[in-house]
Design an enzyme around this catalytic site. Structure first.
Site, PDB file in Angstrom:
ATOM      1  N   GLU A   1       0.838  -1.195   0.000  1.00 20.94           N
ATOM      2  CA  GLU A   1       0.000   0.000   0.000  1.00 20.94           C
ATOM      3  C   GLU A   1       0.875   1.247   0.000  1.00 20.94           C
ATOM      4  O   GLU A   1       2.075   1.184   0.263  1.00 20.94           O
ATOM      5  CB  GLU A   1      -0.958   0.001   1.196  1.00 20.94           C
ATOM      6  CG  GLU A   1      -0.293  -0.035   2.539  1.00 20.94           C
ATOM      7  CD  GLU A   1      -1.272  -0.327   3.672  1.00 20.94           C
ATOM      8  OE1 GLU A   1      -2.362  -0.864   3.403  1.00 20.94           O
ATOM      9  OE2 GLU A   1      -0.924  -0.032   4.827  1.00 20.94           O
TER      10      GLU A   1
ATOM     11  N   GLU B   1      -4.780  -0.967  10.798  1.00 20.10           N
ATOM     12  CA  GLU B   1      -5.128  -2.354  11.126  1.00 20.10           C
ATOM     13  C   GLU B   1      -5.924  -2.370  12.425  1.00 20.10           C
ATOM     14  O   GLU B   1      -5.968  -1.371  13.151  1.00 20.10           O
ATOM     15  CB  GLU B   1      -3.867  -3.217  11.279  1.00 20.10           C
ATOM     16  CG  GLU B   1      -2.953  -2.798  12.424  1.00 20.10           C
ATOM     17  CD  GLU B   1      -1.709  -3.662  12.528  1.00 20.10           C
ATOM     18  OE1 GLU B   1      -1.682  -4.744  11.927  1.00 20.10           O
ATOM     19  OE2 GLU B   1      -0.764  -3.241  13.210  1.00 20.10           O
TER      20      GLU B   1
ATOM     21  N   ASN C   1      -6.096  -4.557  15.966  1.00 19.18           N
ATOM     22  CA  ASN C   1      -5.488  -5.588  16.800  1.00 19.18           C
ATOM     23  C   ASN C   1      -6.562  -6.181  17.690  1.00 19.18           C
ATOM     24  O   ASN C   1      -7.154  -5.476  18.513  1.00 19.18           O
ATOM     25  CB  ASN C   1      -4.352  -5.007  17.643  1.00 19.18           C
ATOM     26  CG  ASN C   1      -3.117  -4.764  16.807  1.00 19.18           C
ATOM     27  OD1 ASN C   1      -2.627  -5.665  16.132  1.00 19.18           O
ATOM     28  ND2 ASN C   1      -2.611  -3.540  16.823  1.00 19.18           N
TER      29      ASN C   1
END
Length: 615
Positions: A169, A257, A259
């Site tokens: 990305e 992201e 977690n």
């Protein structure tokens, strides 16, 4: 420490994680043997170097194997969806969460990686689909770095997570790393517990975290929190989790992201909200609804966390160190300090796990107070037997840019472009250090003349009260005149007089010294008969040589030991496993060519030749 705290403890196998914490047969056997009702494994609980592995991999395996045992954490679907960076990005897009431009599929080989990178536009981030903790991640600025990054990232990903799939990305240059703590139950309720600023990093791993962030305004905070909750609800998340974002200088934020576990830095959130997140996780796992509404979540005060690692900060901001903790004392006597650790005096720091020693957290009514307490806590932290990063942590928290909140994920390489060199002493600080070292030397000299508990009659009474010394610090040699007055010393350095006062308890690892009214906590780490001494002052260890004036004049006749020529030797900068050797005896290599690859603490490091020559 966790074994000592437990009422019952069972060994799950030898040190390598594949034979212990990731060996599902062994884990299930322990669950049956102990008749456990629930199992909890979190990055934060398992922060010590004795107990660090990849929680995502464990929880996925556990949920597949367990029957009738509750996992304190989210369900399999949420873990697998968010644990796969490719799938999580697609889910985030569908949940109307801002995402980074990039390639959403799996990259097949190095050639395809180069093609995709060119399409996105350099720089790009190559990262493991199942990754975390900075492992399996590389930044590439051109085709050659993309090929090399693909190779190393896939190897690290396979080694750490058993999954070598990669994605690519756009690399957001100079961003902040800000994450939102979420908490959700099994009844469709979800909250965001404010943000954590995690921009101070090395090798994509966090070093200093704080809550709240100096950068976010209430509107941006709310927008990030609402998107984090939307994502949690989209995967029917239930437990504590963290949604990580990259935030650019214009406060645009992009999903990085999620977690699916409690993270190392969760204590700073607990400090400012008053919530015990572990307790909430256990309640959610039992099936209870959340006790709080979004309006109940406050921001009270400020909290800072420093990750104390067994690392040498002078090598790439922290290369792992191993050894036995010969002396260990946490600064719990400092007010508003919390230390989450899994080790104790005598513990071994090994090559098998993350080299984290502890998480050091301080709290204050405001940021200035929290940082001042952190400075005091770091000065009062005693760690002997292994290298540690306290000098780096202390320098970061007192740096003007950090104090002003002017930070990004590039903070360390920008502030220390030639690598970290320790604290740079001002003229006043240099005089303080020289005066303190000279006072210590005389206090030691006077103590050695006393015989405690022995009715010894001195042959001749020593009335001496002044000394002339020569102190070497770095490349400089400084004449020091010192005289004693009660428990104080009057010291003359560079023509200026300083008054040094202390209890002079030379057996204590910590020594509180007052220099002209300024209190300093120092540590004397070593000394020998040649006058060499090591003193930790303002977080950094300084090597000095203290001699009497006569001994200093005679020392010029002593032969100097020649430094070893190591340019023809390739010596690993850290302990680890040799996973690849790229040359053989007789090969001619050029400067900068890869010789071998060392894996330490699940990170792969390419070792290169320092000069052209024959192996």
């Amino acid at each position: 420490v966790h074994v000592k705290m437990a009422d019952e403890a069972v060994c799950v196998g030898p040190a390598p994680t594949s034979k212990s914490y990731l060996n599902m047969d062994a884990i299930m056997e322990v669950i049956k043997k102990t008749r456990a009702q629930a199992v909890s494994l979190n990055e934060s609980i398992c922060c010590s170097s004795d107990f660090q592995f990849h929680p995502l991999k464990f929880s996925s395996l556990f949920l597949q194997a367990s029957e009738g045992v509750t996992f304190i954490g989210p369900d399999t679907h949420a873990i697998q969806a968010m644990g796969d960076k490719i799938e999580s990005k697609l889910l985030a897009k569908n949940a109307k969460v801002n995402t980074i431009p990039g390639f959403d599929g799996v990259v097949k080989d190095a050639d395809e990686a180069v093609r995709i990178a060119r399409e996105i536009g350099y720089p790009v981030m190559i990262k493991a689909s199942a990754g975390g903790g900075g492992k399996g991640m590389r930044i590439a600025w051109d085709d050659e770095e993309t090929r090399e990054g693909f190779r190393f990232s896939s190897q690290e990903a396979a080694s750490s997570f058993g999954d070598d799939r990669l994605l690519i990305e756009k690399f957001i240059d100079n961003p902040r790393h800000i994450e939102i703590q979420v908490l959700a139950d099994k009844h469709g309720n979800a909250l965001w517990l404010n943000e954590r600023e995690c921009s101070i990093q090395r090798r994509n791993q966090k070093v200093v975290e704080e809550a709240p962030s100096t950068f976010l305004d209430p509107e941006t905070r709310r927008a990030m929190g609402e998107q984090a909750v939307a994502l949690a609800k989209a995967v029917k998340y239930s437990s504590a989790g963290t949604v990580e974002f990259l935030v650019d200088s214009s406060k645009n934020f992009y999903f990085l992201e999620m977690n699916t576990r409690l993270q190392v830095e969760h204590p700073v959130t607990e400090c400012i909200t008053g919530l015990d997140i572990v307790q909430e996780m256990i309640r959610v796992a039992k099936g209870y609804p959340l006790r709080h509404k979004q309006a109940d979540i406050p921001i009270n005060g400020w909290a800072v966390e420093c990750r104390v690692y067994a690392e040498d900060p002078y090598k790439s901001f922290g290369l792992p160190s191993i050894g036995k903790l010969s002396q260990y004392q946490e600064p719990l006597h400092v007010p508003s300090v919390r230390v989450d650790s899994g080790i104790q005096q005598g513990s071994d720091i090994s090559i098998y796990y993350d080299p984290m020693i502890s998480k050091l957290i301080t709290y204050g009514s405001n940021r200035t107070e929290a940082l001042k307490r952190m400075e005091e806590a770091l000065d009062n932290y005693v760690i002997r037997g292994v290298a540690h990063n306290i000098s780096l942590l202390r320098e970061v928290i007192i740096h003007p840019r950090f104090v002003q909140g002017d930070i990004s994920t590039k903070f360390l390489p920008e502030v220390y472009p030639d690598g970290f060199k320790g604290h740079k002493l001002t003229d006043l600080e240099r005089r303080e250090l020289l005066a303190t070292a000279a006072s210590l030397y005389v206090a030691e000299h006077l103590r050695s003349q006393r015989f405690l508990g022995t009715p010894r009659i001195p042959v001749a009474k020593s009335k001496r009260s002044s000394w002339e010394l020569s102190v070497r610090l770095g490349d400089g040699i400084y004449p020091v005149a010192i005289s004693k007055d009660g428990s104080s010393f009057s010291v003359e350095v560079d023509g200026k007089k300083l008054n040094v006062t202390s209890e002079w308890n030379l057996a204590s690892p910590l020594l509180s010294v007052t220099i002209d009214g300024t209190q300093r906590t120092i540590q004397r780490l070593s000394r020998n008969a040649s006058g060499d001494t090591s003193i930790q002052f303002l977080g950094t260890v300084y090597k000095l040589q203290i001699l009497t004036k006569v001994a200093a004049e005679l020392s010029k006749y002593m032969p100097e030991k020649a430094a070893e020529d190591t340019s023809s030797i390739l010596r690993s900068p850290m302990p680890g496993a040799v996973v690849a050797v790229s040359v053989k005896p007789g090969d001619t290599v050029s400067e900068g060519q890869e010789i071998c690859v060392i894996e330490a603490m699940k990170m792969q490091n390419s070792m290169i030749a320092a000069k052209t020559g024959k192996v």
